[in-house]
Design a protein around this motif. Sequence first.
Motif, PDB file in Angstrom:
ATOM      1  N   PRO A 188       0.349   5.261   9.826  1.00 56.33           N
ATOM      2  CA  PRO A 188       0.661   4.293   8.998  1.00 56.33           C
ATOM      3  C   PRO A 188       2.033   4.392   8.749  1.00 56.33           C
ATOM      4  O   PRO A 188       2.852   4.898   8.151  1.00 56.33           O
ATOM      5  N   GLY A 363      -9.639   8.350   3.330  1.00 54.89           N
ATOM      6  CA  GLY A 363      -7.888   7.906   3.450  1.00 54.89           C
ATOM      7  C   GLY A 363      -6.726   8.633   4.519  1.00 54.89           C
ATOM      8  O   GLY A 363      -5.546   8.149   4.468  1.00 54.89           O
ATOM      9  N   PRO A 365      -5.108  10.187   6.445  1.00 53.92           N
ATOM     10  CA  PRO A 365      -4.270   9.581   7.676  1.00 53.92           C
ATOM     11  C   PRO A 365      -4.216  11.153   8.574  1.00 53.92           C
ATOM     12  O   PRO A 365      -2.730  10.703   9.158  1.00 53.92           O
ATOM     13  N   GLY A 977      -6.906   1.410   2.523  1.00 49.62           N
ATOM     14  CA  GLY A 977      -5.326   2.153   3.352  1.00 49.62           C
ATOM     15  C   GLY A 977      -4.402   2.299   1.868  1.00 49.62           C
ATOM     16  O   GLY A 977      -4.217   1.224   0.804  1.00 49.62           O
ATOM     17  N   HIS A1121      -6.271  -3.629  10.817  1.00 49.88           N
ATOM     18  CA  HIS A1121      -7.354  -3.134  10.564  1.00 49.88           C
ATOM     19  C   HIS A1121      -8.278  -4.270  10.205  1.00 49.88           C
ATOM     20  O   HIS A1121      -9.796  -4.057  10.117  1.00 49.88           O
ATOM     21  N   SER A1130      -7.407   3.868   7.650  1.00 51.90           N
ATOM     22  CA  SER A1130      -7.271   4.798   6.527  1.00 51.90           C
ATOM     23  C   SER A1130      -8.537   5.618   7.328  1.00 51.90           C
ATOM     24  O   SER A1130      -8.988   6.086   5.608  1.00 51.90           O
TER      25      SER A1130
END
Length: 1151
Positions: A188, A363, A365, A977, A1121, A1130
């Motif tokens: 992200p 979440g 990542p 996220g 998303h 996420s």
Amino acid sequence: MSVNQQAHTGPPYGQPQPGYQGYPQPAYGGQSLPGVPPSQYGAYNGPMPGYQQPGPPQGYFPSLGFPSKGSPVSLNSDTSSLAPNFIGPLRAPPTSGAPPPASGASHPSGHLAYSQYEHGDVQNGIPASAAPMQRPPASQPFLPGSAPTPVSQTSTFQQYGSPPASVQQLSNHMAGMTIGSAAASAPPPAGLGYGPPTSVPPVSGSFSATGSGLYTPYSASQGPPPTSVSQGLPLAQPPFPGQTISTQRLPTQVPGFAPPPPSTGVGPSSYPPTTGAPRPPTMPGPPLPGQTVAGPPTSQPNHVSSPPPPSAMSGLHPGPPMSGLHGPPPPTHPPQPGYQMQQNGSFGQVRGPQPNYGGAYPGTPNYGSPPGPPPKRLDPDSIPSPIQVIEDDRSNRGSEPFVTGVRGQVPPLVTTNFLVKDQGNASPRYIRCTSYNIPCTSDMAKQSQVPLAAVIKPLAALPPEETLPYLVDHGESGPVRCNRCKAYMCPFMQFIEGGRRFQCCFCSCVTEVPPHYFQHLDHTGKRVDFYDRPELSLGSYEFLATVDYCKNNKFPSPPAFIFMIDVSYNAVKSGLVRLICEELKSLLDYLPREGNMEESAIRVGFVTYNKVLHFYNVKSSLAQPQMMVVSDVADMFVPLLDGFLVNVNESRTVITSLLDQIPEMFADTRETETVFAPVIQAGLEALKAAECAGKLFIFHTSLPIAEAPGKLKNRDDKKLVNTDKEKTLFQPQTSFYNNLAKDCVAQGCCVDLFLFPNQYLDVATLGVVTYQTGGSIYKYAYFQLETDQDRFLNDLRRDVQKEVGFDAVMRVRTSTGIRATDFFGAFYMSNTTDVEMAGLDCDKTITVEFKHDDKLSEDSGALLQCALLYTSCAGQRRLRIHNLSLNCCTQLADLYRNCETDTLINYLAKYAYRGVLSSPVKTVRDALINQCAQILACYRKNCASPSSAGQLILPECMKLLPVYLNCVLKSDVLQPGPEVTTDDRAYIRQLVTSMDVAETNVFFYPRLLPLTKADVDSDSLPAAIRNSEERLSKGDIYLLENGLNIFVWVGVSVQQGLIQNLFGVSSFSQISSALSTLPVLENPFSKKVRSIVDMLQGQRSRYMKLMIVKQEDKLEMLFRHFLVEDKSLSGGASYVDFLCHMHKEIRQLLS
Ligand SMILES: [Zn+2]
């Protein structure tokens, strides 16, 4: 401060109000409970304590007129200084996006009086009305071609004859694309600017709901979906043993179901160790790359690496998390011979490895795990496709009206456009069930783990082709009801003894027919006036309530609307105050009206506030409005009665003057602090003083930190995410608002909240009163006039105009054997049976869960009766009744064949979203997964024919359960996220709780349309495609909508001509991502796309925020998303991975 603030000197105001006596009357409630005298209304009295007397006002200071000369505003302020063009298109009746007036206009006579209800259509069992109605007489043959129903909920488009999008084609386009994995696995972005300007209420995807859109049949090239496509493996479609089933209900077998690809992204984000264990046959479980495998793959059920998380969830049943959302923990499962689930001893063990699973899943990542070799992927086309299911239902069921005369019929999907003919059961627009065939015993129900729930929308808007419920007036005697359970007369009551008595279909009690209601029976035992009386022949109707159904035995006054505007610095500076005032000048002409009434009976009042409150006297006899300031916010009172709530037409001049002056008065304010609770209290007190119900429209901008009751502190802490304390983020920080909500409900004071935050303002706390009073909440983060005013104004217009019932109480009665045990939605409950709502509008839904308390019989089936007592917008007290009859079964296969997955998801999402208030989010997610695994395992065990364990077999009606469930699991509430704010999550949680099935459907699985495939010459929509990046072509433009947002995604290789036509610029690089609307250009493509956008806006209850997303632009992260079949940033699993995971879970349960 620019506004006078004066000391309190005024005398107490107002006379003591006679205390509310409660509802001494006989009868509203009263499903006789053991040991409780059937004092009907007794139940309704629950809230009694809430009806307090207004406390003696402390004092007020009526400053006569506005502040003195020195004050910023002169009484005759020059209104011309208000930029008239400040507001976009004013009220001109609902603009494109604005829905039509909820009541009134579209329904000439809101309700047909019973006298108008004449004998009619005996043939169909639906009386035809002599009164002018908008729909064709009931007896009129239905013309498929005329089906399209332009209506809010159901879609408006018809006949989308566009060319089927060829999936094959798309995939060809994709060859060589770069959108794929490389980009997707990127971590992200650090500072992805979801923030300010672009901030979007993060939402998770969903599928286009209500669909109207008739997409064209899904491309033939794709072939019959899941069932027929396989990776070279034969498709097994085992019929139910010993049963004849229509092909439509065949179970879906996902062929060649392979374990999760050991691929790149999959790894951590999906279901590692525990589940990672791939199906033995094909892949003897190499751990996924990049993972730490904590132990042997799950195939060893006894491997428990740590105890199951404590399940302290109040919402969820106690017991090991494995027990799922329902029922007692598995160990107590009724032993079913041969039921393998038992072998594990406990489900907890099965999922032992959980902790590992949890570690990777949440979440974190680790999403961007090392790019490995291209994953060996399960062909996405071989797994059940939402698009295909929706298309099939449309083509199979969209052309015929849904006639409700038969018990236990499963209605068409919410995404199908269809008409309803009421022949004795409530329309699916009012009630949808998770299953239309209920297991006869609780053991069966527990075994299946299929929740039994109804999603009820009592005041749902109907398409113009359908008739609103008839209004039946029995005069002073009121509706006929069962003596014991108080159920209302309905088509299922049995008349006996020549019509002199009737036996209750809910409790079997026999009641005398009142003399005025007596009628002879025909040779079949049916009353001869059967077709003349809506309550004998229809599923839905209304009764005019007698005074017995009113508070204090007194008919209610018409409700009032009070507009309460934050005039602190931020609100003024952003232009919001001026915008609201301008809009109200015209919007007040569109208050809800009853039937054909010329003007609305609703009175209006105005308050502005920052740290203090300003009340306005807008009495018609005044030359100018007068302001009264109340600075003692500690004990709120209303400083004026006469002149505060007025009729719009009578006081128009004064109101207009006030609305002109407010922006000027506060133009120079430097006050940044606000109060909040006192604002609600002021509205509540005003309604109390006026002895009426009503709605507060509060426009608020900041965390209320000024000294006052309900003062809040900033307690946002994202570090709590994924900890046991995460639940506190969803809970209000003080109980003050719960108590205030209770008082509001008692008065029928509904609170609608429009929030304009530039930072955290604690939606979880501010929303409490709105939520519990049945109100609506809207949030416009970082509100900017240029980009957000259209959305806000459209929302406001619809909110003000829509049909709403006040002071409402809903009771759901059931026939013997089941009863309503749990309720989800925006309401307040003071006892276990009555759902109370200060206001209930046409969009609000209540989900009700049922449990067995006895055995049911296949012969008699099961009945539901939802009774809603409410006050109409003109002050009429009414009862709206909806009846629904369901089948009962002794075979599990019948249950699975009559389920509705969309409704199931609606229930599961609400259940989970309530669970986060009391349990760690991970526990909630695990419980969801487990329950669904049990549902599917039970099917496999009991209903599907034996086959290889490597085969995943899904019930036909539930083949989308995994994909939709995955969308719920990775929604922002359950797996946020990094860019999702605490307020966003609280907001979404609250919204979803009141959503109907169509809304949750599109919310969780968004609708994705290839705009460049649209046929500009037809009214049709392009065929929707699945929500995956793989389906996007860089040469095309797509639209994605989920009920809250619309994204227009533009591929990097889109032809210049298309870009020119749609955006008016000559190249991709010149397209501005800042656009919030599409430019109005005179060419067919532009017109077509804009008409699609308008059409979608018109279908949704909220005006969606439009964003332009350029491929490879930073906003694309946000867009991705919503591509819910893909892995999410996420950590949410892709559809393929999740399906593999579910398969594994199911196999464990069966082994
Ligand atoms: Zn009864």
